[in-house]
Enzyme design. Structure first.
Site, PDB file in Angstrom:
ATOM      1  N   GLN B 240       0.900  -1.136   0.087  1.00 17.19           N
ATOM      2  CA  GLN B 240      -0.048   0.115  -0.025  1.00 17.19           C
ATOM      3  C   GLN B 240       0.876   1.058   0.167  1.00 17.19           C
ATOM      4  O   GLN B 240       0.588   2.338  -0.327  1.00 17.19           O
ATOM      5  CB  GLN B 240      -0.946  -0.046   1.253  1.00 17.19           C
ATOM      6  CG  GLN B 240      -1.928  -0.882   1.278  1.00 17.19           C
ATOM      7  CD  GLN B 240      -2.915  -0.946   2.415  1.00 17.19           C
ATOM      8  OE1 GLN B 240      -3.150  -2.032   2.861  1.00 17.19           O
ATOM      9  NE2 GLN B 240      -3.515   0.251   2.844  1.00 17.19           N
ATOM     10  N   ARG B 387      -9.281  -0.608   7.366  1.00 22.24           N
ATOM     11  CA  ARG B 387     -10.324   0.345   7.088  1.00 22.24           C
ATOM     12  C   ARG B 387     -10.581   1.566   7.699  1.00 22.24           C
ATOM     13  O   ARG B 387     -11.955   1.810   7.940  1.00 22.24           O
ATOM     14  CB  ARG B 387     -11.566  -0.524   6.394  1.00 22.24           C
ATOM     15  CG  ARG B 387     -12.251   0.537   5.385  1.00 22.24           C
ATOM     16  CD  ARG B 387     -13.322  -0.656   4.363  1.00 22.24           C
ATOM     17  NE  ARG B 387     -13.791   0.222   3.319  1.00 22.24           N
ATOM     18  CZ  ARG B 387     -14.090   0.022   2.378  1.00 22.24           C
ATOM     19  NH1 ARG B 387     -13.977  -1.197   1.894  1.00 22.24           N
ATOM     20  NH2 ARG B 387     -14.470   0.809   1.445  1.00 22.24           N
ATOM     21  N   CYS B 388      -9.680   2.181   8.374  1.00 21.63           N
ATOM     22  CA  CYS B 388      -9.876   3.417   9.186  1.00 21.63           C
ATOM     23  C   CYS B 388      -8.637   4.114   9.233  1.00 21.63           C
ATOM     24  O   CYS B 388      -7.650   3.555   8.954  1.00 21.63           O
ATOM     25  CB  CYS B 388     -10.361   3.159  10.553  1.00 21.63           C
ATOM     26  SG  CYS B 388      -9.519   2.066  11.656  1.00 21.63           S
ATOM     27  N   GLU B 763     -13.029   5.229   4.198  1.00 22.64           N
ATOM     28  CA  GLU B 763     -12.899   4.461   5.572  1.00 22.64           C
ATOM     29  C   GLU B 763     -14.282   4.853   6.434  1.00 22.64           C
ATOM     30  O   GLU B 763     -14.515   4.216   7.500  1.00 22.64           O
ATOM     31  CB  GLU B 763     -11.802   4.518   6.297  1.00 22.64           C
ATOM     32  CG  GLU B 763     -10.731   4.080   5.273  1.00 22.64           C
ATOM     33  CD  GLU B 763      -9.122   4.465   5.651  1.00 22.64           C
ATOM     34  OE1 GLU B 763      -8.343   3.768   5.305  1.00 22.64           O
ATOM     35  OE2 GLU B 763      -8.934   5.469   6.234  1.00 22.64           O
TER      36      GLU B 763
END
Lengths: 166, 809
Positions: B240, B387-388, B763
């Site tokens: 990522q 996912r945050c 997110e």
């Protein structure tokens, strides 16, 4: 390890190969045939990223040995587009309805949806949801996958597509 | 309405052709993905490539007595077996983590969690490598292990990290115990304690955000190829943050950074899992350097779930002090953070608990104090932002559960309590008690829109009737209404407080217009499904007037892309999206000079019109961007350098603060514990919207992952540290059947400091979704005095709640 001779058809092409008895179909397709569209997501048959079509059935190719495909007719995502190279109704539906994000589950999902529509050309939303329950998607939340399949069904059937659940 | 003139129509047509910001442009990526022509790491096949696989520990905590690789090496097809003894002379048996700790690449004297990497077998194919892992003979001497983080700092607790047992000052200050990692404090302790001592109402609840895992469908994987002649390493991987990986590889391998080519091709989902550096990456690199052939490493699903980067495991003692009318006066939180065997959190370096201090949420809470203690346990390391943004799901879960607990205690409606305490629109920019400056927001408008749309008052009436019916014995179903109003903090971040290993968290864009007017743009971020190739082009299309279809976006190749910090924490749009707009504006400024030269007017006499500069008052005198591009290469003004390109490294002045109002209506069968989500409505405000189709898709996906986390997904350990259910057989990933229908909505409050006003959205639905589901479950049982019900809320656990409350007769 001694190898076994197999002959089969993949996306309409006759293929002959030598494979170890333990070689999984997914590895045979990806590594020996360079058909990397089907993916490996779980190794245990749960996620469906490896789904291909064998003799009119959706099959998880990570749960199948290549030798079991002797004499079979296999369709992979590489064989799904229209003969003129344009996107099939399902491929187009996934794009138009934003039915994919990272793309990793997409080949398996499209192959599964293809079989679903063969068996049930006018599925309800619930039938679609149950019909693709063997294929996991981490990105989309399925709403748009359902729409993509409805879009394709409508296009194949020549009926108008009313975007559901809007 | 004014009648459209031909000029208006012409402008509208030209605007539409651009497919710029605000339109539902179909994704560029899908052409290849729908045809199976994506290019993921495991698709890569290089001449002479060999495969690596790990020998892993069956024990959670054990001393390694001996490792014998003889039998494995004797297996035909095995090329090498690496152990810590091979890596140690190279200084590679440990690697630095992003959190200032070190992490074993291959275990040396001890193993500290089940499935920890012990040896790396390299063989000519993946089947032989797997066979050989079973032929490496490791003798272990089992040690007592710590699974419960509350036992980590007991006086007689076994010391886990013997490698640092004497180092009583860690990367984030003093350590209170050999199993303690850090204590992080923020806020005013004395003032907070004083308010609590005198408050009319206080609540205190232990809120557990349990251990889970991002589990993207594609696992972590890499291919390393070292060219011994050139001394160059090419590393393809599921990264990522590819540039950060390149720097880390350079720092730990000693290879000069310009001789390392890191490439992140298509990535099959990330969700935080692919931010960190893992043993597999290092071993594939070492293997290739030693052997001189490409080495591929691919995790299987069990390895993914049990070793690379769990998320959460925050045990949050959360307190609120309030008036009896429901005005919140203070917040006090203590977090016990279970980091596993190594501190490998993927947070900005100065933030050992991420942005947990956003835990005052969307409320004007004047006084607060937060303490986070990180501890080691015999579990896998990680603590990534699933996912945050960093620890924001945890923070929002704490405040959004706490306000519900408070509302129940004082007998006030939970929505009303929120409305009473929201930061008001006129208070922005808002300085929170724990140190953030919220850039913008309009919470009341969003909440009221959501309440009207969902029909909140009617739902409460229906619920009251159902509760009465339940108590009369007429139904066995409970109805819960879940609310969550979240404020995210994304777009890390300003260099004054955000860096990774000393590198400021800017991001970048490089845009080049070719002579014929098409564009290539390269970014420091890396899409994992977010559709960057589509949306960045839309920003450029609007800024420069070149159709998005004529713009190619490229990411992931560190040789060609400008340095960036990657994609996680919803930072792509807030940071690289801003860089894109700024770089485009630099080009536009030069284009204006060229246009002025072409039209023989002064620059100030020109105005921008969709895709062209035109002379003010003379709309028929113009030069399109395409014409200007040709001129830039063909006949630039005197003394101007030819070409038309720009790069921007964008340093964000602040974070962005997306927010949203979520409502969930749930029906629970008390006899089976099965919970059905009847409705889920998500209103998001992510500022300016670049592609509404993609935003909606992101919201759907984030909600589905929130649903998973709240309703069943968990990485669980037994008392001896065996990881339970590290496969998709047991680890809950919702199928299309369980996943609820999602309703989406929005308001738009642009970020005042972002060049296009965008805030990031990927997110938010996860952050807001988790507490919304948990609140729905808790609300369903609230009238039965159930107390706080911990997540995950699977049917078994909800059935047990019914048992506890004596509801099963």
């Amino acid at each position: 390890m001694a190898k076994t001779h197999i002959t089969l058809s993949i996306n309409g092409n006759e293929v002959e190969a030598l494979v170890e008895p333990r070689t999984l179909l997914i590895h045979f397709l990806r590594e020996q045939q360079n058909l990397t569209g089907a993916h490996i997501g779980c190794d245990t048959g749960h996620c469906g990223a490896c789904t291909v079509e064998i003799d009119g059935m959706s099959v998880k190719s990570c749960m199948t040995f290549a030798v079991q495909a002797q004499g079979a007719h296999i369709t992979t995502i590489e064989g799904v587009a229209n003969p003129d190279g344009t996107l099939s109704a399902l491929q187009e539906g996934f794009r138009m309805m934003h039915g994919l994000q990272c793309g990793y589950c997409t080949p398996g999902m499209i192959l599964r949806a293809h079989r679903l529509l063969q068996e049930n050309p006018t599925p309800s939303e619930e039938e679609i949801r149950f019909g693709i329950a063997g294929n996991l998607c981490r990105c989309t939340g399925y709403v748009n996958i359902v729409k993509a399949i409805q879009y394709a069904a409508a296009k194949i059937n020549g009926t108008p597509f009313l975007e559901a659940a809007q | 309405m004014n009648k459209q003139t031909p000029i208006d129509i012409d402008r509208a047509e030209r605007t539409e052709k651009l497919q710029g910001m605000g339109c539902k442009r179909k994704r560029v990526e899908d052409i290849r993905f729908t045809q199976g022509k994506g290019n993921y790491v495991d698709d890569l096949k290089l001449p002479g490539m060999v495969f690596g696989d790990f020998v892993r520990s069956p024990h959670a905590h054990a001393r390694i007595v001996s490792i014998d690789t003889t039998r494995a090496k004797a297996l035909p097809g095995v090329i090498a077996v690496l152990t810590a003894a091979d890596l140690k002379p190279l200084g590679l048996h440990y690697m630095p983590t992003l959190a200032g700790d070190v992490q074993a690449v291959l275990a040396e004297e001890k193993v500290l969690f089940q499935n920890q990497e012990v040896a790396f077998v390299i063989a000519k194919d993946r089947y032989i490598a797997s066979d050989a892992t079973e032929l490496v003979d490791v003798v272990y001497e089992a040690l007592p292990c710590i699974v419960d983080p509350f036992k980590s700092m007991l006086p007689d607790a076994p010391v886990l990290r013997e490698d640092i047992k004497d180092k009583m000052v860690g990367a984030h200050g003093p350590r209170k115990h050999p199993n303690h990692i850090f204590e992080w404090q923020i806020g005013d302790k004395d003032a907070t304690d004083a308010i609590f001592a005198n408050a009319e109402v206080t609540i205190k609840e232990m809120l557990v955000d349990h251990r889970t895992h991002p589990s993207p469908l594609e696992t972590c994987q890499s291919v390393a190829s070292f060219d011994k002649i050139k001394g160059e390493l090419t590393l393809w991987g599921t990264f990522q943050a590819p540039h950060v990986i390149r720097t880390v590889v350079s720092l730990i391998s000693g290879l000069p950074e310009h001789k390392i080519h890191v490439i992140a091709p298509d990535i099959g989902g990330g969700f935080g899992n692919k931010v960190g550096a893992y043993a597999g990456y290092v071993c594939s690199v070492v293997g290739s350097i030693v052997l001189g052939v490409p080495v591929k490493w691919v995790e299987d699903r069990m390895e993914n779930l049990s070793t690379t980067s769990f998320a959460r495991d925050y045990h949050m003692t959360t307190e609120l002090a309030a008036t009896k009318e429901g005005k919140i006066l203070a917040m006090r939180v203590h977090v016990l953070a279970d980091h596993g065997a190594f501190d490998a959190c993927a947070d900005p370096s100065k933030w050992p608990a991420g942005f947990m201090n956003i835990c005052t949420g969307s409320y004007d809470i004047p006084t607060a104090h937060l303490v986070v203690d990180g501890v080691y346990t015999n579990k896998a390391s990680g603590g990534v932002a699933y996912r945050c943004s960093f620890r924001v799901t945890e923070a929002v879960f704490a405040i959004e559960r706490a306000v519900e607990v408070l509302a129940q205690k004082i007998g006030m409606d939970a929505a009303e309590l929120r409305l009473k305490n929201f930061i008001k629109a006129e208070q922005f920019p808002y300085h929170s008690a724990l140190g953030w400056e919220y850039d913008s927001g309009d919470y009341h408008t969003a909440m009221k829109k959501a309440m009207d749309t969902i029909g909140y008052a009617e739902l409460r009436k229906e619920q009251a009737a159902k509760r009465a019916a339940f108590q009369r014995g007429e139904t066995r179903e409970l109805m819960g209404i879940g609310i969550s109003f979240f404020t995210e903090i994304v777009g890390a971040g300003p260099s004054k407080n955000c860096d990774i290993l000393g590198i400021a968290m800017f991001d970048s864009a490089e845009i080049r217009i070719h002579p014929t007017g098409s564009i290539i743009a390269r970014m420091g971020t890396k899409s994992q499904g977010q559709g960057h190739e589509t949306t960045y082009a839309q920003i450029i299309a609007t800024e420069l007037g070149i159709p998005a279809d004529d713009i190619m976006i490229e990411e992931g190749n560190t040789d060609t892309a400008p340095y960036g910090l990657g994609t996680y924490g919803s930072r792509s749009t807030p940071v690289a999206g801003a860089a894109t707009a700024v770089a485009a504006r630099k080009i536009k400024a030069k284009a204006q000079m060229i246009a002025a030269h072409m039209l023989e007017v002064h620059e100030g006499d020109l105005e921008w019109d969709v895709d062209r500069f035109r002379v003010k008052g003379l709309p028929e005198k113009f030069k399109t961007m395409k014409e200007i591009a040709w001129s830039a290469y063909n006949s630039p003004p005197p003394n101007m350098e030819p070409g038309l390109e720009a790069v921007n490294y964008y340093e964000p002045p602040n974070m962005t603060y997306p927010f949203g109002a979520y409502f969930c209506v749930m029906d629970i069968d008390v006899d089976t514990g099965v919970a059905k989500t009847r409705r889920f409505y998500a209103l998001d405000d992510c500022g300016t919207r670049i592609n509404p189709m993609i935003i909606e898709g992101q919201v759907h996906g984030g909600l589905t992952e929130a649903f998973a986390c709240a309703m069943g997904q968990e990485i669980r350990y037994d008392e001896t540290g065996n990881v339970m259910g590290a496969s998709f057989m047991d680890f809950f990933l919702p199928t299309a059947v369980e996943t609820p229908h999602w309703e989406t909505d929005f308001t738009v409050t642009p970020s005042p400091h972002h060049p296009i006003g965008a805030k990031g959205v990927g997110e938010s639905p996860h952050v807001g979704g988790v507490p919304c589901f948990s609140n729905a479950v808790n609300d369903a049982y609230a009238f039965l005095n159930a107390g706080h019900i911990q997540m995950p809320h699977d049917a078994w656990r909800l059935w047990k709640v019914g048992e506890r409350l004596g509801l099963h007769k």
